[in-house]
Design a protein around this motif. Structure first.
Motif, PDB file in Angstrom:
ATOM      1  N   ALA A   1      92.199  39.693  15.433  1.00 35.16           N
ATOM      2  CA  ALA A   1      93.645  39.887  15.377  1.00 35.16           C
ATOM      3  C   ALA A   1      94.267  39.510  14.037  1.00 35.16           C
ATOM      4  CB  ALA A   1      94.309  39.097  16.502  1.00 35.16           C
ATOM      5  N   LEU A   2      93.959  38.334  13.535  1.00 39.27           N
ATOM      6  CA  LEU A   2      94.580  37.882  12.293  1.00 39.27           C
ATOM      7  C   LEU A   2      94.205  38.774  11.122  1.00 39.27           C
ATOM      8  CD1 LEU A   2      96.246  35.930  10.637  1.00 39.27           C
ATOM      9  CD2 LEU A   2      94.267  34.405  10.515  1.00 39.27           C
ATOM     10  N   ALA A   3      92.919  39.074  10.996  1.00 40.15           N
ATOM     11  CA  ALA A   3      92.470  39.924   9.897  1.00 40.15           C
ATOM     12  C   ALA A   3      93.076  41.311   9.978  1.00 40.15           C
ATOM     13  CB  ALA A   3      90.946  40.015   9.895  1.00 40.15           C
ATOM     14  N   THR A   4      93.121  41.851  11.179  1.00 40.98           N
ATOM     15  CA  THR A   4      93.697  43.185  11.356  1.00 40.98           C
ATOM     16  C   THR A   4      95.152  43.211  10.935  1.00 40.98           C
ATOM     17  OG1 THR A   4      92.197  43.642  13.199  1.00 40.98           O
ATOM     18  CG2 THR A   4      94.178  44.997  13.036  1.00 40.98           C
ATOM     19  N   TRP A   5      95.893  42.193  11.341  1.00 39.46           N
ATOM     20  CA  TRP A   5      97.304  42.148  10.993  1.00 39.46           C
ATOM     21  C   TRP A   5      97.501  41.960   9.489  1.00 39.46           C
ATOM     22  CZ3 TRP A   5     100.768  38.698   8.814  1.00 39.46           C
ATOM     23  CH2 TRP A   5     102.113  39.039   8.961  1.00 39.46           C
ATOM     24  N   LEU A   6      96.709  41.076   8.871  1.00 40.60           N
ATOM     25  CA  LEU A   6      96.838  40.854   7.437  1.00 40.60           C
ATOM     26  C   LEU A   6      96.517  42.127   6.651  1.00 40.60           C
ATOM     27  CD1 LEU A   6      95.230  37.308   7.111  1.00 40.60           C
ATOM     28  CD2 LEU A   6      97.634  37.897   6.777  1.00 40.60           C
ATOM     29  N   LYS A   7      95.558  42.898   7.146  1.00 42.67           N
ATOM     30  CA  LYS A   7      95.219  44.146   6.472  1.00 42.67           C
ATOM     31  C   LYS A   7      96.384  45.126   6.495  1.00 42.67           C
ATOM     32  CE  LYS A   7      90.206  44.070   7.129  1.00 42.67           C
ATOM     33  NZ  LYS A   7      89.051  44.706   7.812  1.00 42.67           N
ATOM     34  N   THR A   8      97.137  45.115   7.599  1.00 43.45           N
ATOM     35  CA  THR A   8      98.294  46.016   7.658  1.00 43.45           C
ATOM     36  C   THR A   8      99.360  45.601   6.656  1.00 43.45           C
ATOM     37  OG1 THR A   8      99.464  44.742   9.370  1.00 43.45           O
ATOM     38  CG2 THR A   8      97.886  46.387  10.115  1.00 43.45           C
ATOM     39  N   GLN A   9      99.396  44.303   6.339  1.00 44.54           N
ATOM     40  CA  GLN A   9     100.382  43.804   5.391  1.00 44.54           C
ATOM     41  C   GLN A   9      99.936  43.988   3.940  1.00 44.54           C
ATOM     42  OE1 GLN A   9     103.449  42.487   6.360  1.00 44.54           O
ATOM     43  NE2 GLN A   9     102.794  43.198   8.371  1.00 44.54           N
ATOM     44  N   LEU A  10      98.656  43.782   3.686  1.00 43.48           N
ATOM     45  CA  LEU A  10      98.158  43.786   2.314  1.00 43.48           C
ATOM     46  C   LEU A  10      97.388  45.044   1.937  1.00 43.48           C
ATOM     47  CD1 LEU A  10      96.895  40.099   2.128  1.00 43.48           C
ATOM     48  CD2 LEU A  10      98.862  41.043   0.947  1.00 43.48           C
ATOM     49  N   GLY A  11      96.956  45.780   2.936  1.00 42.63           N
ATOM     50  CA  GLY A  11      96.155  46.949   2.630  1.00 42.63           C
ATOM     51  C   GLY A  11      94.674  46.608   2.595  1.00 42.63           C
ATOM     52  N   GLU A  12      93.841  47.603   2.581  1.00 40.55           N
ATOM     53  CA  GLU A  12      92.396  47.397   2.663  1.00 40.55           C
ATOM     54  C   GLU A  12      91.789  46.897   1.355  1.00 40.55           C
ATOM     55  OE1 GLU A  12      90.474  47.662   5.228  1.00 40.55           O
ATOM     56  OE2 GLU A  12      91.875  48.479   6.685  1.00 40.55           O
ATOM     57  N   ASN A  13      92.348  47.298   0.235  1.00 40.00           N
ATOM     58  CA  ASN A  13      91.718  47.011  -1.051  1.00 40.00           C
ATOM     59  C   ASN A  13      92.218  45.710  -1.670  1.00 40.00           C
ATOM     60  OD1 ASN A  13      90.288  49.479  -0.975  1.00 40.00           O
ATOM     61  ND2 ASN A  13      92.147  50.546  -1.635  1.00 40.00           N
TER      62      ASN A  13
END
Length: 382
Positions: free
Chosen positions: A8-20
């Motif tokens: 959950a945390l990683a998925t949400w952070l990725k939506t905020q920061l992007g994959e790269n």
């Protein structure tokens, strides 16, 4: 980047920061979110702004913690600290219980990062050797259980950069020199006292006392003397900045009565079992008192829990009477009790990694008692 297992945390952070994004971007954002409303949050906010990040799009601190933090002790904060070589957060638990607020965390192991972030909703910054002390916000107390590596021979006294270069203690010294915290609490194995005929310890104390200008006290404490059902001796360093005038420190007093493991042994736990074949061919191959076998009636602390416990070592291991084969390994809840972690602390990794992480951790109640003494000594300075 976060491990694939992180959800959950990683998925949400990725939506905020992007994959790269690099690992430390997740650390910066999660530290900012957890520290909103504090002076330290502005430190991380400035980093995010420089990367053109829209802070207004983020949830509040309470909303963020409620969504992603599994274990977040609530306590009014009276001092700040940083958590180096953080592992799964044993130091953090102890310091928070005494009113501390963690403003920076560093841990390089990905599996330990997962356990830490699952419980605290903060991704630790990675390898300490790649962290510039100027990238750390100001803080009051530095904590860390640093690994002991070979030091250079005493030889010419050319300063800590010469004597400790190439060791992880060198990076602790760099941070202390740059940030000048009020105090520090460090932990190591008791073997450090005699390592290299005592020269290694001499170098460390020389750097801390003479070069960095801290009043330092050291003592080997056994976790079993502080309500932990485990015999676990560790060397602790406590230091106060010279100008504070705290030139004497009393380590906490040991309890008279030790706590037995029996009350923490789980009834009817089926595994993980040790096979009957392994018991006959290895575990009980000699009648020499090894390994240590416990059950509900065991009124004594167990042996030191090692990071390699999963390898089933008959001399150093402690095993439990019960399970499908009559003998099993320690359960997760039993390991928590042995290390002084709360029952609701979440372990999201494999059993092997769980043993490794607890075996490398600090015994929380011991650090809690020491840190309480540190906070009391700082007293009016907080």
């Amino acid at each position: 980047m976060p491990t694939k297992e992180t959800k959950a945390l990683a998925t949400w952070l990725k939506t905020q920061l992007g994959e790269n994004r690099f690992e430390n971007d997740y650390a910066v954002l999660s530290h900012y979110l957890s520290l909103q409303g504090t002076p330290s949050a502005e430190f991380y906010a400035n980093i995010l702004r420089k990367n053109n990040f829209d802070l207004s799009s983020l949830p509040s601190k309470n909303s963020y913690k409620k969504s992603f933090s599994h274990y977040n002790p609530k306590r009014n904060t009276s001092f700040t600290f940083i958590d180096l070589f953080a592992g799964i957060g044993g130091f953090r638990l102890a310091m928070q219980r005494n009113g501390g607020e963690c403003v920076f965390t560093s841990e390089w192991d990905e599996s330990a990062q997962k356990t830490y972030s699952t419980n605290y909703a903060e991704y630790p910054f990675g390898d300490i050797t790649k962290i510039n002390p100027t990238e750390i916000p100001d803080f009051d107390i530095l904590t860390g259980g640093f690994p002991c590596q070979p030091f250079s021979s005493i030889g010419k006294r050319e300063g800590f950069e010469h004597k400790t270069q190439g060791t992880l203690f060198f990076y602790i010294a760099k941070i202390i020199k740059e940030k000048r915290p009020k105090a520090f609490l460090l932990e190591n194995v008791p073997g450090l006292v005699s390592h290299n005929e005592g020269k290694t310890l001499e170098i460390i104390l020389d750097v801390l006392r003479k070069e960095l200008k801290y009043d330092v006290s050291i003592k080997v404490l056994n976790s079993a003397d502080f309500g932990v059902p485990q015999e676990r001796k560790r060397l602790y360093f406590v230091g106060f900045r010279n100008d504070l005038g705290i030139d004497s420190f009393e380590f906490p007093k040991e309890n008279e009565k030790k706590v037995g493991i029996g009350q923490f042994v789980e009834t009817d736990a089926e595994g993980p079992s040790i096979s009957e074949h392994l018991q006959k061919s290895y575990i009980f191959k000699k009648d020499d008192g090894h390994p240590e076998i416990i059950d509900k009636d065991s009124d004594f602390p167990v042996k030191t829990l090692c990071a390699s416990y999963h390898k089933i070592q008959r001399i150093t291991g402690t095993f439990v009477r019960g399970g499908k084969t009559g003998l099993r390994l320690l359960t997760e809840q039993e390991c928590k009790a042995i290390m002084g972690f709360p029952p609701d602390f979440v372990i999201p990794v494999s059993r092997t990694q769980m043993y490794h992480q607890f075996g490398n951790s600090v015994a929380v109640p011991v650090v809690q008692k020491i840190s309480e003494q540190i906070v009391n000594a700082l007293g009016g300075d907080e």
